[in-house]
Enzyme design. Structure first.
Site, short mmCIF file in Angstrom:
data_model
loop_
_atom_site.label_atom_id
_atom_site.label_comp_id
_atom_site.label_asym_id
_atom_site.label_seq_id
_atom_site.Cartn_x
_atom_site.Cartn_y
_atom_site.Cartn_z
N SER A 166 48.59 1.25 18.06
CA SER A 166 49.45 1.28 19.26
C SER A 166 49.81 2.70 19.68
CB SER A 166 50.73 0.51 18.98
OG SER A 166 50.41 -0.78 18.58
N GLU A 189 48.26 3.71 26.16
CA GLU A 189 48.35 2.25 26.19
C GLU A 189 49.62 1.81 26.93
OE1 GLU A 189 49.26 0.55 22.39
OE2 GLU A 189 48.54 -1.43 22.95
N HIS A 190 50.76 2.37 26.51
CA HIS A 190 52.04 2.06 27.15
C HIS A 190 52.63 3.33 27.74
CE1 HIS A 190 51.90 -0.70 23.56
NE2 HIS A 190 52.04 -1.58 24.54
N1 NAD Z 1 47.15 -3.18 20.97
C1 NAD Z 1 47.85 -4.27 20.66
O1 NAD Z 1 48.05 -5.16 21.45
C2 NAD Z 1 48.40 -4.43 19.27
C3 NAD Z 1 49.23 -5.52 18.93
C4 NAD Z 1 49.68 -5.61 17.64
C5 NAD Z 1 49.29 -4.66 16.70
N2 NAD Z 1 48.50 -3.64 17.11
C6 NAD Z 1 47.96 -2.68 16.18
O2 NAD Z 1 47.16 -3.44 15.30
C7 NAD Z 1 47.12 -2.78 14.07
C8 NAD Z 1 47.41 -3.77 12.98
O3 NAD Z 1 46.97 -3.19 11.79
P1 NAD Z 1 47.18 -3.88 10.39
O4 NAD Z 1 46.56 -2.98 9.37
O5 NAD Z 1 48.62 -4.23 10.24
O6 NAD Z 1 46.42 -5.27 10.48
P2 NAD Z 1 44.92 -5.66 10.82
O7 NAD Z 1 44.88 -7.14 10.76
O8 NAD Z 1 44.44 -5.00 12.03
O9 NAD Z 1 44.07 -5.08 9.61
C9 NAD Z 1 44.17 -5.60 8.32
C10 NAD Z 1 42.78 -5.70 7.75
O10 NAD Z 1 42.21 -4.39 7.65
C11 NAD Z 1 41.23 -4.42 6.63
N3 NAD Z 1 41.31 -3.20 5.83
C12 NAD Z 1 42.42 -2.54 5.42
N4 NAD Z 1 42.07 -1.49 4.67
C13 NAD Z 1 40.71 -1.47 4.60
C14 NAD Z 1 39.76 -0.63 4.00
N5 NAD Z 1 40.11 0.44 3.28
N6 NAD Z 1 38.45 -0.90 4.17
C15 NAD Z 1 38.05 -1.96 4.91
N7 NAD Z 1 38.93 -2.81 5.51
C16 NAD Z 1 40.23 -2.56 5.36
C17 NAD Z 1 41.51 -5.59 5.75
O11 NAD Z 1 40.44 -6.45 5.81
C18 NAD Z 1 42.73 -6.28 6.38
O12 NAD Z 1 42.55 -7.66 6.46
C19 NAD Z 1 48.13 -1.64 14.14
O13 NAD Z 1 47.41 -0.46 14.35
C20 NAD Z 1 48.97 -1.95 15.34
O14 NAD Z 1 49.39 -0.78 16.00
C21 NAD Z 1 48.02 -3.51 18.35
N1 HSO Z 2 53.03 -2.95 20.66
C1 HSO Z 2 51.95 -3.84 20.31
C2 HSO Z 2 50.81 -3.55 21.26
O1 HSO Z 2 50.37 -2.27 21.15
C3 HSO Z 2 52.28 -5.29 20.43
C4 HSO Z 2 53.35 -5.79 19.53
C5 HSO Z 2 53.41 -6.94 18.87
N2 HSO Z 2 54.58 -7.02 18.25
C6 HSO Z 2 55.24 -5.93 18.50
N3 HSO Z 2 54.49 -5.17 19.29
#
Ligand code: NAD
Ligand code: HSO
Ligand code: ZN
Length: 439
Positions: free
Chosen positions: A242, A332-333
């Site tokens: 994000s 993004e935002h």
């Molecule tokens: N743009 C949007 O709308 C939005 C909304 C919510 C969250 N986000 C973003 O999504 C992301 C969520 O990330 P998260 O990590 O919490 O969950 P995620 O589900 O994206 O990733 C978790 C997965 O990453 C993999 N992983 C972790 N370490 C690894 C490694 N070393 N090698 C290979 N695979 C690996 C694993 O398989 C795990 O299941 C954050 O960056 C957040 O900012 C974006």
């Molecule tokens: N900020 C994220 C999108 O970049 C979306 C999200 C989900 N929950 C909280 N925030």
């Protein structure tokens, strides 16, 4: 706790452009390792299907299972979660779902056609995708709101089958995520994450059906995997870690702005939070607020890392220059925390979502304003748009020539085809011209 380092930049400094490029760039060595690892995971999933998916799930999500069936959540379990969550949470999910559905209904495109003077019918047929995969992130936090944001536009579009994947590290399932899936009408849910989930959806395995398109945000492994499978399946965009960029005229409470920056920083160490203001004293005040508030935050460690590694407070000469810096970043935002956001927005060309005025906290957009929170990151707002109903619809052109139309346009086609040296094309069109001439 990580030492908090706050980067201060000034757009008038000679080295500003380079400093900004460094701030926006990913570390190449990290990129390389991630690419290698994602390609390996995808190759294995393509070759060995369920077996590889289970191995990577054990390795990266610490979830060991004897069979893939254990990684699917039944419809009954989704309903059970909906009944189990506190009514306050259920009401909030339903209120958010109503607003998101209402907003997205307006994006739905219908088929259209028209008839020209020859009686020829031309048009566009709009149809939903047959089967889509929704990636709901779940590594560091659970995102029920992302279930709604992914699934509701697909349902509004009329997608035939909606398959959701969500990682459940160590097997810990979040009931609000499951309840959101029930509310949104998701068809099947698998507790898979990362590149292995993206691979399973793209190539299909013995258990996970192959989909036509994969949508949804995720960490760098997920974003890289989506980029790799593009072509085998459609993808919505690259929605990675994000980002928030706030432009402030200096008249908003500095604590509000600090917390708005934290709101994205707390997602991920790789999230990016940037403040741009023409008011140096205000930047100082926000820096003080950041230092005061970080220790009070539950996810203070992630926030401190994210702000130190990828954040910045940038001084500009005026709001015009602030808009220029923002356009270069294409965040993004984008929050316009200024007296007259309607005026400033005219200067904004690239942003996933624009939050207008001091009261419009980006966090409202994340949950319940109505527009989608799955948005282009890493500068891709220059060419892509928020996730929407249009991502789940496709268009086919419709062409129905009348005899008179075929005769008239057949002559045009014939000339062009012969110009390209394509005789079969020419004669195919000419048959219809000649047929009409005989009549
Ligand atoms: N743009 C949007 O709308 C939005 C909304 C919510 C969250 N986000 C973003 O999504 C992301 C969520 O990330 P998260 O990590 O919490 O969950 P995620 O589900 O994206 O990733 C978790 C997965 O990453 C993999 N992983 C972790 N370490 C690894 C490694 N070393 N090698 C290979 N695979 C690996 C694993 O398989 C795990 O299941 C954050 O960056 C957040 O900012 C974006
Ligand atoms: N900020 C994220 C999108 O970049 C979306 C999200 C989900 N929950 C909280 N925030
Ligand atoms: Zn957020």
């Amino acid at each position: 706790m990580t030492d908090l380092t706050i980067t201060r930049l000034s757009a008038s400094d000679a080295g500003f452009d380079d400093a900004l490029s460094r701030l926006l760039a990913w570390d190449d060595s990290v990129d390389h390792q991630v690419n290698e690892s994602v390609r390996h995971i995808l190759r294995e999933v393509k070759l060995r299907g369920d077996e590889a998916v289970m191995e990577f799930t054990a390795k990266f999500d610490q979830l060991e299972v004897a069979s893939m069936a254990e990684l699917e959540i039944s419809a009954a379990r989704l309903e059970q979660a909906l009944d189990a969550i506190p009514s306050e949470q259920r009401d909030a999910l339903e209120a958010a779902a109503d607003r998101i559905r209402d907003y997205h209904q307006r994006q739905k495109q219908d088929s259209w056609q028209y008839q020209d003077a020859d009686g020829t019918v031309l048009g566009q047929r709009v149809t939903p995708l047959d089967r889509v995969g929704l990636y709901v992130p779940g590594g560091k936090a659970a995102y029920p709101s992302s279930v709604l944001m992914n699934a509701l536009p697909a349902k509004v579009a009329g997608v035939g089958e909606v398959i959701m994947v969500v990682p459940t590290p160590a097997g810990v399932v979040n009931d609000m995520v499951l309840a959101a899936a029930a509310i949104a009408g998701v068809d099947r849910v698998f507790t898979l994450g990362g590149a292995q989930a993206v691979g399973a959806l793209a190539y299909g395995t013995e258990t996970v059906p192959a989909v036509d398109k994969i949508v949804g945000p995720g960490n760098i492994f997920v974003a890289t995997a989506k980029r790799e499978v593009f072509g085998t399946v459609g993808i919505d965009m690259i929605a990675g870690p994000s980002e928030i960029l706030v432009i402030c005229d200096g008249n908003t409470d500095p604590d509000w702005i600090a917390m708005d920056l934290f709101s994205q920083a707390e997602h991920d160490e790789q999230a990016q939070s940037i403040l741009v203001s023409p008011d140096a004293a205000f930047l100082d005040a926000v820096e003080d607020s950041i230092r005061k508030l970080v220790p009070t935050m539950e996810r203070g460690e992630i926030i401190a890392r994210s702000l130190s590694d990828r954040g910045a407070l940038i001084q500009v000469k005026d709001l015009d220059e602030a808009a220029a810096v923002s356009n270069r970043i294409a965040p993004e935002h984008l929050e316009l925390s200024v007296e007259n956001p309607e005026q400033l927005v005219e200067r904004i060309r690239h942003a996933g979502a624009i939050f207008m005025g001091r009261y419009t906290a980006e966090a409202l957009g994340d949950y319940c304003a109505g527009p989608n929170h799955v948005l282009p990151t890493s500068g891709t707002a220059r060419f892509s748009s928020p996730l929407g109903v249009y991502d789940f619809q496709k268009r086919s052109s419709l062409i129905g020539f009348s005899a008179a139309g075929a005769a008239r346009m057949g002559q045009v086609a014939s000339v062009l085809a012969r110009g390209e040296g394509l005789t079969a094309h020419a004669r195919s069109a000419e048959y219809r011209v000649d047929m009409n001439r005989d009549q």
